[in-house]
Design an enzyme around this catalytic site. Structure first.
Site: not given
Ligand code: GLC
Ligand code: CA
Length: 543
Positions: A190, A314-315
């Site tokens: 991440d 997912h962002d």
């Protein structure tokens, strides 16, 4: 190149499949859907974080790296998933959130009590700088008990770890070794290009602070160390790179450097940000999109770097709503977008629901949102004197929740995701866009994705060939050739909702994949209809 014929499928665990009727997706839910993922053609599944977490940022705020949040399942559920996935030739990729921990993590809690050893795990300072958090407001939070501020580039419950502290780096290596021993096959890191912070913190007079910590001084060194000392050189490792640049991405991903096997970068997903601002709406600049894609593909090829190619995650809001047309040309444009990126140089990463052509959720009420970033910005944008209607309009286009609604498995009330009201409302807005119907329909987006991914695996040119862009001069056309030895395949795509005529330079050969019934050829001219995508090339026999 090692991963050129591999496909990654991203699962946002909270929204993929609920197995125990609590409205939240979980690990056994993923296991129950492995055959679907296999059918699509994926080789790896990246699962968003399921570790112990207060879930302020849905798991990107980890409070215990070694245990699984009970809401998502148990360690033995994970063992079963790894085993069942392995049986199907699928590897599991875990999401390592190493730039920050939750403020509920034991390390941070000890730091809060003034323990000097743990204060050194984070960045505590007497004075804040003027930097912004990526989720809005200041990047520093005041702790009255200590009379100090700590750094958080994301939410105030996500405190940045101090990688200059060797003890922190060693702790994180242990985390990798622990999960590696469970049999996972890869790691996603991440926002990993933000881990190297400057020695001294100073105000940013020209921006929000990012130039001081993005692709920081020691980031390549830290990655080399992490990878070497945990023995994951041959694993699939992908780093999420925030606001990065081409030379750094080459550095992170070229094999010789022994850092990561590939990178995610986002340049192509900012072409609808007005003046670079996500919260200012603008139609996508498709010429800019084309230019950026070409620049990065060419640059990564020359520098021997390797990308993971993606439209959605997912962002991000859904690509078909942003860059295609989720109304009249929904199906055509969903297929077109897949063709544009997923036959390029790089490992495709498909985000759950994308293979069904899922559009944005387009929520209309602030109470429908759950995402911390969206809710923060709702208040910030209102303070900027925008009207409520304007702000809701912006969120409807830009919120991360657009991509986070529960997976549309079938046409039932909770879309086959759960038996109860899910944590985030279901929004299967296109009735036929669900897995059950699309698997049964030969003309579906799902079937097209399947064929496209198969092509990629079948032809070495598509998985490991050189890329050369062609027909560059035609506006709205993105076209390229992939070559390997004697084999060449050609991809021609119309990015727009208008016809475009292209003067052909030679014969197209066999049509390998096409999102329309027939070609439209007028003499030497190929007439590309709205969102048309063609993959073609001669069969080559022998070498
Ligand atoms: C990454 C994640 C995102 C998260 C952020 C902070 O960008 O993909 O979901 O909010 O990092 O961890
Ligand atoms: Ca559940």
């Amino acid at each position: 190149m090692q991963f050129g014929d591999k496909i990654i499928y991203e699962i946002y665990i909270k929204s993929f499949q609920d197995s125990n009727g609590d409205g939240i997706g979980d690990i056994p839910g993923i296991t129950s859907r492995l055959d679907y993922i296999k059918e699509l053609g994926a080789d790896y599944i990246w699962i968003t974080p399921f570790f112990v977490s207060p879930l302020k940022d849905n798991g990107y705020d980890i409070s215990d790296y070694y245990n699984i949040n009970p809401v998502f399942g148990t360690l033995s559920d994970l063992d079963v998933l790894i085993f069942e996935a392995d049986k199907r030739g699928i590897g599991i990729i875990l999401d390592m959130v190493f730039n920050h921990t939750s403020t509920e993590h034991e390390w941070f809690q000890k730091a809060l009590q003034g323990d000097p050893r743990y204060m050194e795990y984070y960045f505590f300072r007497d004075k804040p700088t003027n930097w912004d958090s990526k989720f809005g407001n200041s990047a520093w939070e005041y702790v009255p008990e200590l009379d100090k501020y700590y750094l958080h580039l994301f939410d105030k419950t996500q405190a940045d770890l101090n990688w200059t502290n060797e003890e922190v780096r060693d702790e994180l290596k242990k985390v990798i070794l622990y999960w590696k021993n469970k049999g996972v096959k890869g790691f996603r890191f991440d926002v990993v290009n933000l881990i190297s912070k400057p020695e001294t913190f100073e105000d940013d007079e020209a921006g929000d602070g990012r130039r001081f910590y993005t692709d920081g001084k020691n980031v390549h060194k830290y990655l080399k160390e992490l990878v070497a000392e945990t023995g994951i050189e041959e694993y699939l490792t992908v780093g999420e790179m925030s606001s990065t640049d081409l030379p750094n991405c080459i550095g992170y991903s070229r094999k010789e450097n022994r850092e990561l096997s590939m990178v995610f970068h986002f340049q192509h997903l900012k072409v609808d940000y007005r003046n670079g601002n996500k919260w200012e709406l603008m139609k996508p600049d498709m010429e800019q999109l084309k230019k950026l894609i070409m620049e990065w593909q060419n640059g990564m090829q020359e520098g021997n770097g390797w990308d993971s190619m993606f439209w959605c995650n997912h962002d991000q809001p859904r690509a078909v709503s942003r860059f295609g047309d989720d109304g009249k040309y929904w199906k055509e444009s969903a297929k077109l977008l897949a063709t544009v990126l997923y036959l390029m140089r790089g490992t495709p990463c498909i985000y759950q629901g994308e293979e069904l052509g899922q559009p944005n959720a387009y929520f209309t009420d602030i109470h429908q949102y759950r995402d911390v970033e969206s809710i923060n910005y709702y208040h910030i944008l209102l303070q900027e004197r925008k009207t409520k209607e304007e702000v809701l309009q912006i969120l409807a286009e830009r919120s991360r929740d657009n991509g986070r609604t529960p997976m549309c498995w079938n046409g039932s009330k909770y879309s086959g995701f759960s038996t109860v009201e899910p944590w985030l409302p279901c929004r299967c807005r296109i009735p036929e866009a669900n897995a059950e119907e699309e698997r049964a329909d030969e003309t579906s987006v799902f079937q097209y994705y399947k064929s496209l991914l198969q092509l990629r695996k079948q032809y070495p040119s598509l998985s490991k060939g050189r890329i050369t862009f062609i027909y560059e001069e035609y506006k709205n056309v993105i076209a390229y050739e992939r070559t390997y030895g004697k084999e060449t395949k050609t991809v021609i795509c119309n990015l727009s909702g208008e016809n475009v005529e292209v003067l052909l330079k030679g014969s197209l050969g066999n049509i390998l994949l096409h999102n329309m019934e027939e070609l439209c050829i007028d003499g030497e001219w190929l007439v590309l209809r709205p969102y048309e995508a063609i993959v073609c090339g001669e069969e080559v026999f022998g070498k």
